[in-house]
Design a protein around this motif. Structure first.
Motif, PDB file in Angstrom:
ATOM      1  N   MET A  42       4.942  20.895   0.136  1.00 37.31           N
ATOM      2  CA  MET A  42       4.504  19.519  -0.122  1.00 37.31           C
ATOM      3  C   MET A  42       2.991  19.455  -0.293  1.00 37.31           C
ATOM      4  O   MET A  42       2.477  18.790  -1.195  1.00 37.31           O
ATOM      5  N   ALA A  43       2.268  20.170   0.587  1.00 33.38           N
ATOM      6  CA  ALA A  43       0.805  20.146   0.517  1.00 33.38           C
ATOM      7  C   ALA A  43       0.312  20.716  -0.806  1.00 33.38           C
ATOM      8  O   ALA A  43      -0.643  20.208  -1.398  1.00 33.38           O
ATOM      9  N   ALA A  44       0.995  21.758  -1.273  1.00 33.91           N
ATOM     10  CA  ALA A  44       0.587  22.386  -2.531  1.00 33.91           C
ATOM     11  C   ALA A  44       1.008  21.566  -3.745  1.00 33.91           C
ATOM     12  O   ALA A  44       0.443  21.736  -4.832  1.00 33.91           O
ATOM     13  N   GLY A  45       1.978  20.665  -3.570  1.00 37.19           N
ATOM     14  CA  GLY A  45       2.503  19.910  -4.706  1.00 37.19           C
ATOM     15  C   GLY A  45       1.971  18.500  -4.802  1.00 37.19           C
ATOM     16  O   GLY A  45       2.649  17.605  -5.300  1.00 37.19           O
ATOM     17  N   ARG A  46       0.735  18.285  -4.327  1.00 36.61           N
ATOM     18  CA  ARG A  46       0.185  16.935  -4.335  1.00 36.61           C
ATOM     19  C   ARG A  46       0.047  16.387  -5.751  1.00 36.61           C
ATOM     20  O   ARG A  46       0.181  15.177  -5.975  1.00 36.61           O
ATOM     21  N   CYS A  47      -0.212  17.269  -6.724  1.00 34.78           N
ATOM     22  CA  CYS A  47      -0.342  16.810  -8.109  1.00 34.78           C
ATOM     23  C   CYS A  47       0.974  16.256  -8.639  1.00 34.78           C
ATOM     24  O   CYS A  47       0.989  15.488  -9.606  1.00 34.78           O
ATOM     25  N   ASN A  48       2.092  16.615  -8.001  1.00 33.68           N
ATOM     26  CA  ASN A  48       3.403  16.110  -8.411  1.00 33.68           C
ATOM     27  C   ASN A  48       3.810  14.861  -7.628  1.00 33.68           C
ATOM     28  O   ASN A  48       4.910  14.355  -7.805  1.00 33.68           O
ATOM     29  N   GLY A  49       2.925  14.384  -6.739  1.00 31.17           N
ATOM     30  CA  GLY A  49       3.211  13.179  -5.976  1.00 31.17           C
ATOM     31  C   GLY A  49       3.512  13.419  -4.519  1.00 31.17           C
ATOM     32  O   GLY A  49       3.551  12.478  -3.721  1.00 31.17           O
ATOM     33  N   ASN A  50       3.747  14.687  -4.139  1.00 33.05           N
ATOM     34  CA  ASN A  50       3.995  14.992  -2.727  1.00 33.05           C
ATOM     35  C   ASN A  50       2.714  14.817  -1.917  1.00 33.05           C
ATOM     36  O   ASN A  50       1.601  14.973  -2.432  1.00 33.05           O
ATOM     37  N   GLN A  51       2.890  14.549  -0.637  1.00 31.49           N
ATOM     38  CA  GLN A  51       1.737  14.382   0.240  1.00 31.49           C
ATOM     39  C   GLN A  51       2.173  14.576   1.685  1.00 31.49           C
ATOM     40  O   GLN A  51       3.178  14.008   2.110  1.00 31.49           O
ATOM     41  N   THR A  52       1.433  15.381   2.428  1.00 25.57           N
ATOM     42  CA  THR A  52       1.710  15.520   3.854  1.00 25.57           C
ATOM     43  C   THR A  52       0.976  14.424   4.624  1.00 25.57           C
ATOM     44  O   THR A  52       0.030  13.812   4.118  1.00 25.57           O
ATOM     45  N   MET A  53       1.386  14.218   5.868  1.00 28.10           N
ATOM     46  CA  MET A  53       0.715  13.211   6.681  1.00 28.10           C
ATOM     47  C   MET A  53      -0.728  13.611   6.932  1.00 28.10           C
ATOM     48  O   MET A  53      -1.630  12.748   6.965  1.00 28.10           O
ATOM     49  N   TYR A  54      -0.987  14.903   7.092  1.00 30.26           N
ATOM     50  CA  TYR A  54      -2.360  15.360   7.299  1.00 30.26           C
ATOM     51  C   TYR A  54      -3.239  14.950   6.116  1.00 30.26           C
ATOM     52  O   TYR A  54      -4.366  14.474   6.289  1.00 30.26           O
ATOM     53  N   GLY A  66       0.794  -1.224   0.000  1.00 27.29           N
ATOM     54  CA  GLY A  66       0.000   0.000   0.000  1.00 27.29           C
ATOM     55  C   GLY A  66       0.823   1.270   0.000  1.00 27.29           C
ATOM     56  O   GLY A  66       0.351   2.335   0.438  1.00 27.29           O
ATOM     57  N   LEU A  67       2.051   1.188  -0.484  1.00 30.47           N
ATOM     58  CA  LEU A  67       2.953   2.340  -0.512  1.00 30.47           C
ATOM     59  C   LEU A  67       2.856   3.076  -1.847  1.00 30.47           C
ATOM     60  O   LEU A  67       2.430   2.501  -2.856  1.00 30.47           O
ATOM     61  N   PRO A  68       3.259   4.344  -1.895  1.00 28.56           N
ATOM     62  CA  PRO A  68       3.184   5.109  -3.144  1.00 28.56           C
ATOM     63  C   PRO A  68       4.039   4.473  -4.247  1.00 28.56           C
ATOM     64  O   PRO A  68       5.233   4.220  -4.036  1.00 28.56           O
ATOM     65  N   PRO A  69       3.460   4.216  -5.413  1.00 27.60           N
ATOM     66  CA  PRO A  69       4.221   3.591  -6.509  1.00 27.60           C
ATOM     67  C   PRO A  69       5.449   4.385  -6.933  1.00 27.60           C
ATOM     68  O   PRO A  69       6.403   3.814  -7.469  1.00 27.60           O
ATOM     69  N   LEU A 129      -2.827  -4.428   8.664  1.00 27.65           N
ATOM     70  CA  LEU A 129      -2.435  -3.041   8.875  1.00 27.65           C
ATOM     71  C   LEU A 129      -2.319  -2.334   7.533  1.00 27.65           C
ATOM     72  O   LEU A 129      -2.006  -2.955   6.517  1.00 27.65           O
ATOM     73  N   THR A 130      -2.557  -1.035   7.536  1.00 27.31           N
ATOM     74  CA  THR A 130      -2.404  -0.236   6.323  1.00 27.31           C
ATOM     75  C   THR A 130      -1.583   0.998   6.657  1.00 27.31           C
ATOM     76  O   THR A 130      -1.692   1.554   7.756  1.00 27.31           O
ATOM     77  N   PRO A 131      -0.742   1.465   5.719  1.00 34.14           N
ATOM     78  CA  PRO A 131       0.101   2.620   6.035  1.00 34.14           C
ATOM     79  C   PRO A 131      -0.547   3.948   5.669  1.00 34.14           C
ATOM     80  O   PRO A 131      -1.341   4.038   4.721  1.00 34.14           O
ATOM     81  N   ALA A 132      -0.206   4.965   6.434  1.00 39.15           N
ATOM     82  CA  ALA A 132      -0.413   6.351   6.022  1.00 39.15           C
ATOM     83  C   ALA A 132       0.979   6.924   5.779  1.00 39.15           C
ATOM     84  O   ALA A 132       1.884   6.712   6.591  1.00 39.15           O
ATOM     85  N   VAL A 133       1.155   7.622   4.669  1.00 42.86           N
ATOM     86  CA  VAL A 133       2.500   7.992   4.237  1.00 42.86           C
ATOM     87  C   VAL A 133       2.580   9.474   3.903  1.00 42.86           C
ATOM     88  O   VAL A 133       1.772   9.991   3.122  1.00 42.86           O
ATOM     89  N   GLU A 134       3.546  10.143   4.525  1.00 42.58           N
ATOM     90  CA  GLU A 134       3.940  11.488   4.091  1.00 42.58           C
ATOM     91  C   GLU A 134       5.075  11.318   3.092  1.00 42.58           C
ATOM     92  O   GLU A 134       6.036  10.589   3.356  1.00 42.58           O
ATOM     93  N   LEU A 135       4.975  11.975   1.949  1.00 41.86           N
ATOM     94  CA  LEU A 135       5.927  11.745   0.866  1.00 41.86           C
ATOM     95  C   LEU A 135       6.476  13.063   0.350  1.00 41.86           C
ATOM     96  O   LEU A 135       5.711  13.959  -0.023  1.00 41.86           O
ATOM     97  N   LEU A 136       7.785  13.163   0.325  1.00 42.33           N
ATOM     98  CA  LEU A 136       8.482  14.300  -0.278  1.00 42.33           C
ATOM     99  C   LEU A 136       9.254  13.817  -1.488  1.00 42.33           C
ATOM    100  O   LEU A 136      10.067  12.888  -1.391  1.00 42.33           O
TER     101      LEU A 136
END
Length: 359
Positions: free
Chosen positions: A311-323, A112-115, A281-288
């Motif tokens: 990171m929050a603003a760049g979600r379309c590029n694959g970034n993601q905050t934990m929130y 369940g991790l980001p590809p 279990l499933t992961p929640a992932v913050e990704l930079l």
């Protein structure tokens, strides 16, 4: 008297992640984050715990325990699986914590991790950080990434681990796994020497202290190696980047900041949550994902507080905050919402930089 193999079988049957042995209590399983004493077994004595430790620790481990009163090791249990073992002293006497490790390395696509992580490890060089608290799945993530490289690329892979948990066999790549923690200081110095590391294309460092790994990791990545490092932390990506930079003496900090900005490929911060009506279990992932904007922020003194909103603003590029990751879990309703809320409150206490609702 029950032996370690019997406890291991019971833990597997109940899908436990850990087994704890402590004087004056029965063996205790950790299942979905909760503790479950095995009340059908008697309370443990010092003699019993010592005997269990001698079943699974090597003579070298036991000698080390006698001198340091703590040892970390790993052992395969009769083809059933492996145990990561921490044997130490507490107020009441010896205690032992054992984490169950499957013999089969989990496939990346099943975690369940980001590809995009698979794309990151397809690079020839750079630094990738895998961040999380104890039990968050850092070692499993690293093992799955090593396995992906092993099956798809012809690389020389060197791992320094404390201890060696998952056992890899050569496929397309050649893998050398070294248990790093040793009373032999000369061995440790050899493992971190440039000449030794430069024999590899990929360097993996897991379970070591950041002060042992980060200078070596930055140096190796700058010299053309792909470097994967686990970092134990309750904070997020921005907090770990700050911790790395602040660890360097003031006189070299700016140079190391620019070096980090240049070699960083990406970083993930992960946490595992129990699924509803399941022991999985499933992961929640913050990704930079490093890009020119992030690189400029990392290079500039005093700009790290801008990393998380970027990171929050760049979600379309694959970034993601934990929130953002937690909100996704809530929308999917896979995880009890109260568990997510508890983690989020705890998460915010570890943030060095303010975390507004959008981040």
């Amino acid at each position: 008297m029950a032996h370690i193999k019997e406890y291991f079988r019971v833990a597997q049957q109940k899908k436990a992640t850990d087994i704890y042995f402590s004087v004056g209590s029965p063996p205790t399983l950790k299942i979905k984050g909760g503790l479950h004493p095995l009340k059908t077994y008697p309370d443990l004595s010092k003699t019993k715990i010592d005997a269990l430790a001698r079943e699974i620790l090597s003579p070298k481990n036991l000698t080390e325990f006698e001198s340091r009163r703590e040892v970390i090791g790993a052992r395969t249990i009769d083809g059933l699986g492996r145990l990561r073992i921490v044997f130490s002293d507490e107020r009441k006497g010896p205690c032992m914590a054992c984490r169950l490790i499957p013999l089969k390395i989990p496939k990346f696509d099943d975690l369940g991790l980001p590809p995009v992580l698979k794309h990151m490890v397809s690079s020839d060089a750079g630094l990738i950080l895998v961040i999380g608290r104890a039990g968050s799945g850092k070692t499993t993530t690293l093992a799955a990434l090593i396995d992906h490289i092993n099956h798809h690329f012809q690389k020389s892979i060197l791992t320094l681990e404390q201890p060696v948990e998952f056992i890899h066999t050569n496929q397309q790549s050649y893998i050398e796994q070294i248990p790093f923690y040793s009373p032999d200081a000369l061995l440790e110095k050899k493992c971190l020497s440039n000449a030794f590391i430069q024999t590899a294309d990929v360097l993996v460092m897991d379970g070591l202290q950041p002060e042992e790994t980060i200078p070596t990791a930055l140096s190796a990545a700058s010299e053309g190696l792909l470097v994967l490092v686990s970092v134990a932390s309750n904070g997020g990506v921005a907090e770990v980047l700050k911790r790395i930079i602040d660890a360097f003496p003031a006189g070299v900090r700016n140079n190391q900041r620019r070096l980090l900005a240049g070699v960083l490929r990406g970083a993930i911060w992960q946490h595992l949550f129990p699924l509803k009506d399941s022991r999985a279990l499933t992961p929640a992932v913050e990704l930079l994902i490093n890009d020119p904007v992030i690189t400029r922020l990392l290079s500039r003194e005093g700009a790290l507080h801008l990393v998380r909103p970027t990171m929050a603003a760049g979600r379309c590029n694959g970034n993601q905050t934990m929130y953002q990751a937690l909100n996704t879990l809530k929308r999917k309703a896979f995880v009890p919402e109260d568990i997510i809320d508890d983690f989020q409150r705890a998460m915010l206490t570890h943030y060095v930089y303010s975390a507004k609702a959008a981040f």
